[in-house]
Design a protein around this motif. Structure first.
Motif, PDB file in Angstrom:
ATOM      1  N   ASP A 118       0.909  -1.017  -0.047  1.00  0.00           N
ATOM      2  CA  ASP A 118      -0.031  -0.152  -0.178  1.00  0.00           C
ATOM      3  C   ASP A 118       0.520   1.868   0.006  1.00  0.00           C
ATOM      4  OD1 ASP A 118      -1.764  -1.693   0.155  1.00  0.00           O
ATOM      5  OD2 ASP A 118      -2.578  -1.215   2.207  1.00  0.00           O
ATOM      6  N   VAL A 119      -0.030   2.388  -0.512  1.00  0.00           N
ATOM      7  CA  VAL A 119       1.070   3.656  -0.394  1.00  0.00           C
ATOM      8  C   VAL A 119      -0.043   4.283  -0.120  1.00  0.00           C
ATOM      9  CG1 VAL A 119       1.911   6.129  -1.791  1.00  0.00           C
ATOM     10  CG2 VAL A 119       2.098   2.611  -3.172  1.00  0.00           C
ATOM     11  N   LYS A 120       0.510   5.579   0.512  1.00  0.00           N
ATOM     12  CA  LYS A 120      -0.677   6.496   1.360  1.00  0.00           C
ATOM     13  C   LYS A 120       0.437   8.404   1.014  1.00  0.00           C
ATOM     14  CE  LYS A 120       0.257   6.255   6.354  1.00  0.00           C
ATOM     15  NZ  LYS A 120      -0.675   5.934   7.359  1.00  0.00           N
ATOM     16  N   GLY A 121      -0.358   9.120   0.714  1.00  0.00           N
ATOM     17  CA  GLY A 121       0.331  10.540   0.989  1.00  0.00           C
ATOM     18  C   GLY A 121      -0.455  11.300   0.744  1.00  0.00           C
ATOM     19  N   LEU A 122       0.553  12.720   1.302  1.00  0.00           N
ATOM     20  CA  LEU A 122      -0.956  14.020   1.384  1.00  0.00           C
ATOM     21  C   LEU A 122      -1.144  14.362  -0.244  1.00  0.00           C
ATOM     22  CD1 LEU A 122       0.630  15.231   4.463  1.00  0.00           C
ATOM     23  CD2 LEU A 122      -1.892  14.631   3.899  1.00  0.00           C
ATOM     24  N   GLU A 131     -14.382  28.620 -18.153  1.00  0.00           N
ATOM     25  CA  GLU A 131     -15.845  28.918 -18.705  1.00  0.00           C
ATOM     26  C   GLU A 131     -16.577  27.766 -19.131  1.00  0.00           C
ATOM     27  OE1 GLU A 131     -15.482  30.346 -23.162  1.00  0.00           O
ATOM     28  OE2 GLU A 131     -14.129  32.059 -22.414  1.00  0.00           O
ATOM     29  N   ASP A 132     -15.483  25.953 -18.752  1.00  0.00           N
ATOM     30  CA  ASP A 132     -16.458  25.231 -18.830  1.00  0.00           C
ATOM     31  C   ASP A 132     -16.569  24.124 -17.526  1.00  0.00           C
ATOM     32  OD1 ASP A 132     -16.066  25.504 -21.648  1.00  0.00           O
ATOM     33  OD2 ASP A 132     -14.219  24.572 -22.155  1.00  0.00           O
ATOM     34  N   ASP A 133     -15.936  24.592 -16.700  1.00  0.00           N
ATOM     35  CA  ASP A 133     -15.734  23.069 -15.345  1.00  0.00           C
ATOM     36  C   ASP A 133     -14.551  24.109 -14.976  1.00  0.00           C
ATOM     37  OD1 ASP A 133     -16.730  22.016 -13.994  1.00  0.00           O
ATOM     38  OD2 ASP A 133     -16.534  20.236 -15.024  1.00  0.00           O
ATOM     39  N   TRP A 134     -14.332  23.304 -13.710  1.00  0.00           N
ATOM     40  CA  TRP A 134     -13.435  23.456 -12.312  1.00  0.00           C
ATOM     41  C   TRP A 134     -11.997  22.690 -13.039  1.00  0.00           C
ATOM     42  CZ3 TRP A 134     -12.233  26.962  -9.097  1.00  0.00           C
ATOM     43  CH2 TRP A 134     -13.792  27.221  -8.912  1.00  0.00           C
ATOM     44  N   VAL A 135     -10.958  23.337 -13.235  1.00  0.00           N
ATOM     45  CA  VAL A 135      -9.904  22.086 -13.481  1.00  0.00           C
ATOM     46  C   VAL A 135      -8.995  22.132 -12.627  1.00  0.00           C
ATOM     47  CG1 VAL A 135     -10.699  22.133 -15.939  1.00  0.00           C
ATOM     48  CG2 VAL A 135      -8.583  24.274 -15.415  1.00  0.00           C
ATOM     49  N   ILE A 136      -7.932  21.767 -12.000  1.00  0.00           N
ATOM     50  CA  ILE A 136      -6.562  21.360 -11.766  1.00  0.00           C
ATOM     51  C   ILE A 136      -5.771  21.982 -12.060  1.00  0.00           C
ATOM     52  CG2 ILE A 136      -4.540  20.081 -10.095  1.00  0.00           C
ATOM     53  CD1 ILE A 136      -6.768  17.812  -9.863  1.00  0.00           C
ATOM     54  N   ILE A 137      -4.885  23.106 -11.562  1.00  0.00           N
ATOM     55  CA  ILE A 137      -3.918  24.223 -12.522  1.00  0.00           C
ATOM     56  C   ILE A 137      -2.184  23.725 -11.494  1.00  0.00           C
ATOM     57  CG2 ILE A 137      -5.009  26.004 -13.453  1.00  0.00           C
ATOM     58  CD1 ILE A 137      -4.543  27.436 -11.562  1.00  0.00           C
ATOM     59  N   ALA A 138      -2.517  23.664 -10.820  1.00  0.00           N
ATOM     60  CA  ALA A 138      -1.339  22.984  -9.867  1.00  0.00           C
ATOM     61  C   ALA A 138      -1.763  21.627  -8.890  1.00  0.00           C
ATOM     62  CB  ALA A 138      -0.389  23.981  -9.467  1.00  0.00           C
ATOM     63  N   ASP A 139      -0.511  20.626  -8.673  1.00  0.00           N
ATOM     64  CA  ASP A 139      -0.571  19.694  -8.228  1.00  0.00           C
ATOM     65  C   ASP A 139       0.916  19.412  -7.341  1.00  0.00           C
ATOM     66  OD1 ASP A 139      -0.503  16.615  -7.165  1.00  0.00           O
ATOM     67  OD2 ASP A 139      -2.011  15.795  -8.437  1.00  0.00           O
ATOM     68  N   HIS A 140       0.212  19.163  -5.720  1.00  0.00           N
ATOM     69  CA  HIS A 140       1.852  18.775  -5.152  1.00  0.00           C
ATOM     70  C   HIS A 140       0.833  17.076  -4.320  1.00  0.00           C
ATOM     71  CE1 HIS A 140       5.116  19.532  -1.802  1.00  0.00           C
ATOM     72  NE2 HIS A 140       5.463  19.152  -2.712  1.00  0.00           N
ATOM     73  N   SER A 141       2.375  16.735  -4.710  1.00  0.00           N
ATOM     74  CA  SER A 141       1.496  14.898  -3.935  1.00  0.00           C
ATOM     75  C   SER A 141       2.789  14.930  -3.833  1.00  0.00           C
ATOM     76  CB  SER A 141       1.254  13.991  -4.927  1.00  0.00           C
ATOM     77  OG  SER A 141      -0.445  14.373  -5.929  1.00  0.00           O
ATOM     78  N   SER A 142       2.656  14.139  -2.424  1.00  0.00           N
ATOM     79  CA  SER A 142       4.455  13.774  -1.427  1.00  0.00           C
ATOM     80  C   SER A 142       3.553  12.018  -1.084  1.00  0.00           C
ATOM     81  CB  SER A 142       4.515  14.569  -0.092  1.00  0.00           C
ATOM     82  OG  SER A 142       3.308  14.615   0.629  1.00  0.00           O
ATOM     83  N   VAL A 143       4.340  11.260  -1.132  1.00  0.00           N
ATOM     84  CA  VAL A 143       4.127   9.786  -0.493  1.00  0.00           C
ATOM     85  C   VAL A 143       4.789  10.376   0.824  1.00  0.00           C
ATOM     86  CG1 VAL A 143       4.966   7.700   0.290  1.00  0.00           C
ATOM     87  CG2 VAL A 143       4.960   8.454  -2.703  1.00  0.00           C
ATOM     88  N   GLU A 144       3.496   9.405   1.504  1.00  0.00           N
ATOM     89  CA  GLU A 144       4.138   9.270   3.777  1.00  0.00           C
ATOM     90  C   GLU A 144       5.238   8.034   3.587  1.00  0.00           C
ATOM     91  OE1 GLU A 144       0.810   9.404   5.589  1.00  0.00           O
ATOM     92  OE2 GLU A 144       0.184  11.431   5.217  1.00  0.00           O
ATOM     93  N   ASN A 145       6.385   7.997   4.469  1.00  0.00           N
ATOM     94  CA  ASN A 145       6.741   7.129   4.848  1.00  0.00           C
ATOM     95  C   ASN A 145       6.266   6.602   5.938  1.00  0.00           C
ATOM     96  OD1 ASN A 145       8.480   7.623   3.047  1.00  0.00           O
ATOM     97  ND2 ASN A 145      10.027   8.958   4.313  1.00  0.00           N
TER      98      ASN A 145
END
Length: 145
Positions: A118-122, A131-145
């Motif tokens: 398994d993997v988990k993180g924040l 104009e059309d919808d909501w979009v992700i423009i930046a993503d910061h993802s990190s795995v927890e040890n």
């Protein structure tokens, strides 16, 4: 009488803003739910549909910053080439807050349940209303040890 009218208008405007925020939050939560469905089906293109389809998209992870929608998709395909490596995804949204009229900041946890471990993180996401919808423009993802 004039004070009553001003107060009534102000309350009406505040109510409209609250309704709009609730609707925006619901749209973002629905998009996050759709991401989980897409991931768990193994459809990474569908998963990426919530991301801004632009060379200006930013993804920050353990390998540094990736710029662009296609590069981010390619990295996902490289890191998760099959269902065994992708596993089953689950999100736990911790905060979903507006940061202006057309941006939201989302903080959450991700969980990948996999036979190979398994993997988990924040993660933190910046969403922008287009104009059309909501979009992700930046993503910061990190795995927890």
């Amino acid at each position: 009488m004039q004070k009553y009218l001003v107060c009534t208008l102000l309350i009406g405007l505040l109510s409209m803003c609250a309704v709009a925020q609730t609707s925006d939050k619901q749209k973002i939560m629905a998009a996050l739910d759709q991401q989980v469905i897409c991931w768990n089906k193994g459809d990474l293109e569908c998963f990426m549909a919530t991301y801004w389809k632009s060379d200006s998209l930013k993804f920050m992870g353990s390998r540094g910053i990736t710029y662009g929608w296609q590069n981010t998709l390619d990295n996902y395909k490289k890191a998760y080439p099959d269902q065994q490596s992708r596993g089953q995804l689950k999100f736990n949204i911790l905060n979903l807050d507006p940061v202006g009229e057309d941006h939201y900041f989302v903080i959450g946890r991700f969980y990948l349940t996999r036979e190979i471990g398994d993997v988990k993180g924040l993660f933190s996401l910046i969403w922008r209303k287009t104009e059309d919808d909501w979009v992700i423009i930046a993503d910061h993802s990190s795995v927890e040890n």
